[in-house]
Design a protein around this motif. Structure first.
Motif, PDB file in Angstrom:
ATOM      1  N   UNK A  33       0.842  -1.199   0.000  1.00  0.00           N
ATOM      2  CA  UNK A  33       0.000   0.000   0.000  1.00  0.00           C
ATOM      3  C   UNK A  33       0.881   1.254   0.000  1.00  0.00           C
ATOM      4  N   UNK A  34       0.391   2.349  -0.529  1.00  0.00           N
ATOM      5  CA  UNK A  34       1.166   3.595  -0.446  1.00  0.00           C
ATOM      6  C   UNK A  34       1.297   4.049   0.998  1.00  0.00           C
ATOM      7  N   UNK A  37      -1.697   6.041   2.598  1.00  0.00           N
ATOM      8  CA  UNK A  37      -3.073   5.558   2.538  1.00  0.00           C
ATOM      9  C   UNK A  37      -3.704   5.483   3.920  1.00  0.00           C
ATOM     10  N   UNK A  38      -3.059   4.794   4.866  1.00  0.00           N
ATOM     11  CA  UNK A  38      -3.656   4.614   6.187  1.00  0.00           C
ATOM     12  C   UNK A  38      -3.804   5.937   6.947  1.00  0.00           C
ATOM     13  N   UNK A  39      -2.818   6.834   6.942  1.00  0.00           N
ATOM     14  CA  UNK A  39      -3.047   8.133   7.593  1.00  0.00           C
ATOM     15  C   UNK A  39      -4.197   8.918   6.977  1.00  0.00           C
ATOM     16  N   UNK A  40      -4.370   8.798   5.656  1.00  0.00           N
ATOM     17  CA  UNK A  40      -5.482   9.514   5.014  1.00  0.00           C
ATOM     18  C   UNK A  40      -6.832   8.913   5.385  1.00  0.00           C
ATOM     19  N   UNK A  41      -6.902   7.587   5.479  1.00  0.00           N
ATOM     20  CA  UNK A  41      -8.161   6.959   5.898  1.00  0.00           C
ATOM     21  C   UNK A  41      -8.503   7.326   7.332  1.00  0.00           C
ATOM     22  N   UNK A  42      -7.489   7.433   8.183  1.00  0.00           N
ATOM     23  CA  UNK A  42      -7.746   7.795   9.578  1.00  0.00           C
ATOM     24  C   UNK A  42      -8.262   9.227   9.718  1.00  0.00           C
ATOM     25  N   UNK A  43      -7.977  10.088   8.743  1.00  0.00           N
ATOM     26  CA  UNK A  43      -8.390  11.495   8.824  1.00  0.00           C
ATOM     27  C   UNK A  43      -9.635  11.787   7.997  1.00  0.00           C
ATOM     28  N   UNK A  44     -10.346  10.728   7.567  1.00  0.00           N
ATOM     29  CA  UNK A  44     -11.582  10.965   6.816  1.00  0.00           C
ATOM     30  C   UNK A  44     -12.620  11.697   7.655  1.00  0.00           C
TER      31      UNK A  44
END
Length: 351
Positions: A33-34, A37-44
């Motif tokens: 995964x990039x 990706x996970x930090x961006x999903x956590x900040x949705x």
């Protein structure tokens, strides 16, 4: 899908909803995964009103979400007793299909037997493989389900009873020594290759087979019993009236339960004892052109005979040195060698 498009779609779908929880289970198991990706999903939740994002991960690394102070809940792994207790609630079947006709068996007895046998099997798997390799519950459950059909196959054949767990565990001990079951594969086990390798292992020279058999007998039998089993002038047993055999001890049953010799670790023996036993079990005299020392040295180079102090430690033909059979020379291996020579191995093995 881009994260910006995902955020826009969530804003449209959740319009008018006060609270909504979005859960990503196993989000850390993605392939390459990039890193953002996970930090961006956590900040949705910062872009979508009323949205709470929950990430369920197995092995969070340092700086996992590129931020500090993230609310989290840690679930510790199950202990040994907890893992066995949870898995024991759903025991697998011992018999598949119809029950054997020779057994007076019904569904109630089958349910009772599998509830008794399955927890003990799970405990043995955890102690041998689960404690060091299959630490999480999912891996532990997968290993138990893979080993169970092979473990209960002697019961299905009628060789053991459903309550003979100790004997069954000894007979199937190789299942708990191999770690290949921990690896997932879409290929079936190479049984034909294993059979071919065993056939090649028995393709040894004539005298080399007898040397290995003699070495196994020296490693298994105590030296004080050599005269009893290998002397041509003494008899192993004394016949009594009415047939059968008689031994010393007045016919009293032994109060101690002894393990079979082939289940114990091999003992060390000197080279002169090996040669003496070898000349006793050979059905004929040794040819003058055969160099037994060269045969022993070759078997030592193949690790079929090893020094008692460790692998490859010194000259195997050194005077006064002691050796023993290698790890590959097991009871099944020697029994196969004896079968190829039509040698009665059980007659020379101490009980």
């Amino acid at each position: 899908m881009r994260l910006s498009a995902l955020a826009a779609q969530l804003q449209r779908l959740l319009r008018g909803i006060e609270k909504y929880m979005l859960v990503f289970d196993g989000i850390d198991r993605q392939r390459e995964p990039p890193p953002t990706l996970l930090p961006a999903l956590a900040r949705l939740g910062e872009h979508v009103p009323g949205l709470t994002t929950v990430l369920i991960v197995n092995y969070p690394g340092p700086r996992f979400l590129h931020a500090a102070g993230i609310p989290h809940i840690q679930f510790p792994p199950y202990s040994r007793n907890q893992s066995i207790h949870i898995l024991s609630r759903e025991p697998l079947d011992i018999f598949t299909g119809d029950f054997p006709a020779e057994l007076d068996y019904d569904d109630e007895t089958h349910a009772e037997d599998k509830s008794w046998l399955w927890p003990r099997f799970c405990a043995a798997v955890f102690d041998s493989l689960g404690q060091s390799c299959a630490r999480d519950y999912s891996s532990f459950r997968s290993v138990c389900h893979k080993l169970w059909p092979t473990f209960v196959s002697p019961i299905r054949k009628g060789d053991f009873g459903t309550r003979d767990f100790s004997r069954l565990l000894v007979a199937q001990r190789k299942l708990f020594q191999e770690e290949s079951v921990l690896l997932d594969s879409i290929l079936s086990p190479p049984t034909s290759v294993t059979t071919a390798r065993r056939a090649q292992a028995y393709n040894l020279p004539y005298y080399a087979k007898y040397i290995l058999i003699a070495a196994y007998l020296c490693s298994s039998n105590p030296a004080r019993l050599d005269q009893l089993y290998f002397s041509q002038t003494s008899e192993r047993k004394r016949r009594k009236k009415g047939g059968g055999t008689a031994r010393s001890g007045g016919g009293k049953p032994s109060q101690q339960r002894k393990l079979p010799r082939h289940l114990l670790a091999p003992s060390a023996f000197p080279l002169d004892r090996l040669l003496a036993v070898l000349h006793t079990i050979l059905p004929h005299d040794v040819r003058s052109t055969i160099d037994m020392y060269a045969q022993v040295a070759t078997l030592a180079s193949l690790r079929l005979l090893v020094r008692a102090g460790g692998f490859g430690g010194g000259d195997p033909l050194e005077a006064g040195g002691k050796g023993k059979v290698g790890p590959a020379v097991s009871w099944d291996f020697v029994k196969g060698l004896a079968g190829s020579l039509e040698f009665a191995l059980a007659d020379y093995l101490a009980e």
